[in-house]
Design a protein around this motif. Structure first.
Motif, PDB file in Angstrom:
ATOM      1  N   TYR A   3       0.851  -1.178   0.000  1.00 51.06           N
ATOM      2  CA  TYR A   3       0.000   0.000   0.000  1.00 51.06           C
ATOM      3  C   TYR A   3       0.891   1.234   0.000  1.00 51.06           C
ATOM      4  O   TYR A   3       1.711   1.412   0.903  1.00 51.06           O
ATOM      5  N   ARG A   4       0.725   2.060  -1.010  1.00 50.54           N
ATOM      6  CA  ARG A   4       1.449   3.321  -1.097  1.00 50.54           C
ATOM      7  C   ARG A   4       0.494   4.373  -1.629  1.00 50.54           C
ATOM      8  O   ARG A   4      -0.436   4.072  -2.364  1.00 50.54           O
ATOM      9  N   ALA A   5       0.747   5.603  -1.269  1.00 55.96           N
ATOM     10  CA  ALA A   5      -0.120   6.690  -1.712  1.00 55.96           C
ATOM     11  C   ALA A   5       0.722   7.919  -2.019  1.00 55.96           C
ATOM     12  O   ALA A   5       1.832   8.064  -1.510  1.00 55.96           O
ATOM     13  N   THR A   6       0.181   8.780  -2.862  1.00 51.22           N
ATOM     14  CA  THR A   6       0.772  10.085  -3.085  1.00 51.22           C
ATOM     15  C   THR A   6      -0.287  11.129  -2.767  1.00 51.22           C
ATOM     16  O   THR A   6      -1.479  10.887  -2.945  1.00 51.22           O
ATOM     17  N   PHE A   7       0.143  12.257  -2.284  1.00 58.45           N
ATOM     18  CA  PHE A   7      -0.733  13.382  -2.013  1.00 58.45           C
ATOM     19  C   PHE A   7      -0.388  14.444  -3.041  1.00 58.45           C
ATOM     20  O   PHE A   7       0.723  14.988  -3.016  1.00 58.45           O
ATOM     21  N   GLU A   8      -1.322  14.679  -3.977  1.00 59.84           N
ATOM     22  CA  GLU A   8      -1.024  15.495  -5.151  1.00 59.84           C
ATOM     23  C   GLU A   8      -1.996  16.641  -5.321  1.00 59.84           C
ATOM     24  O   GLU A   8      -3.083  16.639  -4.757  1.00 59.84           O
ATOM     25  N   TYR A  22       4.502  11.549  -0.025  1.00 58.52           N
ATOM     26  CA  TYR A  22       4.337  10.121  -0.291  1.00 58.52           C
ATOM     27  C   TYR A  22       3.915   9.449   1.009  1.00 58.52           C
ATOM     28  O   TYR A  22       4.396   9.808   2.082  1.00 58.52           O
ATOM     29  N   GLY A  23       3.032   8.472   0.893  1.00 52.70           N
ATOM     30  CA  GLY A  23       2.597   7.741   2.080  1.00 52.70           C
ATOM     31  C   GLY A  23       2.852   6.261   1.935  1.00 52.70           C
ATOM     32  O   GLY A  23       2.627   5.677   0.881  1.00 52.70           O
ATOM     33  N   ASP A  24       3.374   5.651   3.000  1.00 51.19           N
ATOM     34  CA  ASP A  24       3.609   4.204   3.048  1.00 51.19           C
ATOM     35  C   ASP A  24       3.527   3.785   4.518  1.00 51.19           C
ATOM     36  O   ASP A  24       4.396   4.154   5.315  1.00 51.19           O
ATOM     37  N   VAL A  31       4.083   9.163   6.416  1.00 51.23           N
ATOM     38  CA  VAL A  31       3.941  10.178   5.365  1.00 51.23           C
ATOM     39  C   VAL A  31       5.230  10.983   5.304  1.00 51.23           C
ATOM     40  O   VAL A  31       5.706  11.497   6.304  1.00 51.23           O
ATOM     41  N   ARG A  51      -3.740  10.500 -14.240  1.00 54.12           N
ATOM     42  CA  ARG A  51      -3.923  11.918 -13.927  1.00 54.12           C
ATOM     43  C   ARG A  51      -4.756  12.608 -15.009  1.00 54.12           C
ATOM     44  O   ARG A  51      -5.568  13.471 -14.707  1.00 54.12           O
TER      45      ARG A  51
END
Length: 92
Positions: A3-8, A22-24, A31, A51
């Protein structure tokens, strides 16, 4: 199982995006902020096609950002037709 995320952020008018963090959850801290976020054009690579779709289908109406209500509806799959003259007034 990862699970990984980006805050854009997205700029509709210039077709740009920026990654703020970036979140992991497997890392400490979970974060990680980007030290010097930079705006970049989206849609230049196959990897970034999501995107383009998010901007076109959810966040933007052409160069104009959609209202929060419209974004929430779009995420749910309830799309509202756009009238380009919604904000137009005749002051004559």
């Amino acid at each position: 199982g990862g699970y990984r995320a980006t805050f854009e952020g997205i700029r509709c008018a210039t077709k740009e995006f920026v990654i703020y963090a970036y979140g992991d959850p497997k890392r400490d801290p979970a974060v990680r902020k980007v030290k010097a976020p930079k705006w970049k054009k989206y849609g230049r690579t196959k990897r970034a096609d999501y995107r383009v779709e998010l901007a076109h289908d959810i966040f933007c109406t052409g160069e104009i950002p959609r209202q929060l209500r419209q974004i929430k509806q779009g995420v749910k799959g309830l799309f509202e037709a756009h009238n380009p003259f919604d904000n137009w007034t005749n002051d004559d």
